[in-house]
Design an enzyme around this catalytic site. Structure first.
Site, PDB file in Angstrom:
ATOM      1  N   CYS A 152       0.788   3.450   3.129  1.00  0.00           N
ATOM      2  CA  CYS A 152       1.459   2.784   4.257  1.00  0.00           C
ATOM      3  C   CYS A 152       2.973   2.801   4.026  1.00  0.00           C
ATOM      4  O   CYS A 152       3.754   2.959   4.968  1.00  0.00           O
ATOM      5  CB  CYS A 152       0.990   1.340   4.399  1.00  0.00           C
ATOM      6  SG  CYS A 152      -0.803   1.149   4.370  1.00  0.00           S
ATOM      7  N   CYS A 203       0.861  -1.189   0.000  1.00  0.00           N
ATOM      8  CA  CYS A 203       0.000   0.000   0.000  1.00  0.00           C
ATOM      9  C   CYS A 203       0.894   1.235   0.000  1.00  0.00           C
ATOM     10  O   CYS A 203       1.736   1.385   0.890  1.00  0.00           O
ATOM     11  CB  CYS A 203      -0.867  -0.028   1.258  1.00  0.00           C
ATOM     12  SG  CYS A 203      -1.543   1.558   1.729  1.00  0.00           S
TER      13      CYS A 203
END
Length: 409
Positions: A357, A354
């Site tokens: 992230c 991600c």
């Protein structure tokens, strides 16, 4: 349930809470909203160096919105790390001339170049992070205020693989301790009791606790800014108490949750100690938080110094002299092991599927790596001249932005 003294420290939770909530955090928050600290240059396209990774998160909340270059202040874009652009170019030329001047003229051009590269390697040998090449065409500026750290929906085997790799391969732990990190297992952090009972040295315990504290910090942010409602008309983010309890409640985690939170306090103390130590670097008159806006730059430097003096005034600092204090040879070996373990963790961040992230993972590991670099460079920091370039100890703009934003988390 999180109360009282922290292991390996003279400090307690209540002292940190009062100091942070009423004195430090409001000022720090103001600093992090300024132009110098909100723009972070990052390469989110680096391939994962450890395994073939095609598991990029397809959810739109995983995406990171880079800045159009005209939105980034000129002073930041011009690549000025330390001073105004002119002084910066001058100091780099001086530094290069100083290095070249120290190399014997009778050597061939190739050999001189090799010696220079060794000198640069020596400079980077105090680095705890695998830093991005910010001159790469893939590196882009990101506005951290527009890309906040929050729950994106990235979870399951891919996310577990990252943490599993960090803990299993990169954390010092007794050989007999195996940590199955399968989703749903409560033993995700449960190694700390073994670290104490097995007599593992304070440095290795500290390393484990820093990583656990970082993990706790990330999990708190995901729980506090959770996607509670996602309809075509609106998205609503807010605290998800159930999610928080699953990760930190004493009963649900079989006693581990409060310990995880205490590790977050430990991480706070280490980064606070680094801020108190690095004051001489920022205090020099020649150092600017250069964005090109003179009045704002001066105001932010004043605020930065206020925060660092406040950090220095904290009454119960972590005593890093207990680190690497034994046999000199053993201590040097352990410090290098420490550095390489951490460097590996910073590389693992390029495997996070991600992008949002990945952004915050890279920023926070670089911030912690910078804090460790400061703590292990105390002798160099003490020798910084009051004016002119600092040859022995240097921080890039990337490291400065990461250090303060990681502490802000």
């Amino acid at each position: 349930q999180v109360t009282g003294y922290l292991d390996d420290c003279t400090c307690d939770v209540e002292t940190i809470d009062a100091f942070n909530n009423y004195k430090l955090f409001p000022r720090l928050n103001e600093l992090l909203e300024s132009d110098y600290f909100r723009y972070y240059k990052v390469n989110l396209q680096k391939p994962c160096p450890f395994w073939d990774d095609n598991s990029h998160c397809g959810m739109r909340d995983c995406a990171v919105q880079p800045c159009p270059s005209d939105e980034v202040p000129d002073g930041i874009r011009s690549g000025s790390y330390k001073y105004s652009e002119e002084a910066n170019n001058l100091s780099e030329e001086c530094e290069e001339a100083k290095r070249l001047g120290a190399v014997d003229d009778s050597l061939s051009k190739e050999t001189r170049q090799a010696v220079l590269q060794w000198a640069q390697h020596d400079d980077s040998s105090d680095s705890f992070c695998e830093a991005d090449d910010i001159h790469s065409p893939d590196a882009e500026y990101v506005d951290l205020l527009l890309n906040p750290e929050r729950y994106t929906g990235y979870k399951g085997p891919d996310a577990w693989k990252i943490w599993n790799s960090i803990y299993e391969e990169n954390c010092f732990k007794p050989q007999n301790v195996k940590r199955p990190l399968a989703p749903g297992r409560v033993g995700a952090f449960g190694v700390l009791n073994s670290l104490f009972s097995a007599g593992v040295c304070v440095e290795k315990r500290a390393f484990y606790r820093l990583i656990s504290g970082l993990h706790a910090s990330i999990n708190i942010h995901l729980s506090a800014r959770y996607l509670l409602q996602d309809t075509w008309s609106e998205k609503k983010w807010g605290p998800n108490v159930t999610e928080f309890q699953q990760r930190f409640d004493e009963v649900l985690t079989r006693g581990e949750g409060p310990r995880r939170l205490k590790n977050l306090y430990f991480l706070y103390l280490i980064e606070l100690r680094a801020l108190s130590k690095v004051l001489p670097f920022f205090e020099r008159p020649g150092f600017q938080l250069y964005t090109g806006n003179k009045s704002q730059d001066a105001e932010m430097k004043h605020l930065l110094l206020e925060i660092l003096h406040l950090a220095k005034s904290f009454p119960l600092h972590f005593d890093e002299n207990s680190f690497f204090a034994g046999n000199k040879k053993e201590a040097a070996k352990l410090k290098e092991e420490f550095r390489l373990h951490f460097k590996n963790i910073s590389k693992i961040m390029d495997c996070v599927g991600c992008f949002k992230c990945r952004l915050w993972g890279k920023l926070q590991t670089q911030g912690l790596g910078t804090a460790l670099k400061i703590l292990f460079s105390e002798n160099l920091i003490e020798k910084i001249p009051e004016s002119g370039p600092s040859y022995g100890f240097q921080l890039t703009r990337q490291e400065i932005v990461a250090l303060f934003n990681a502490f802000g988390r």
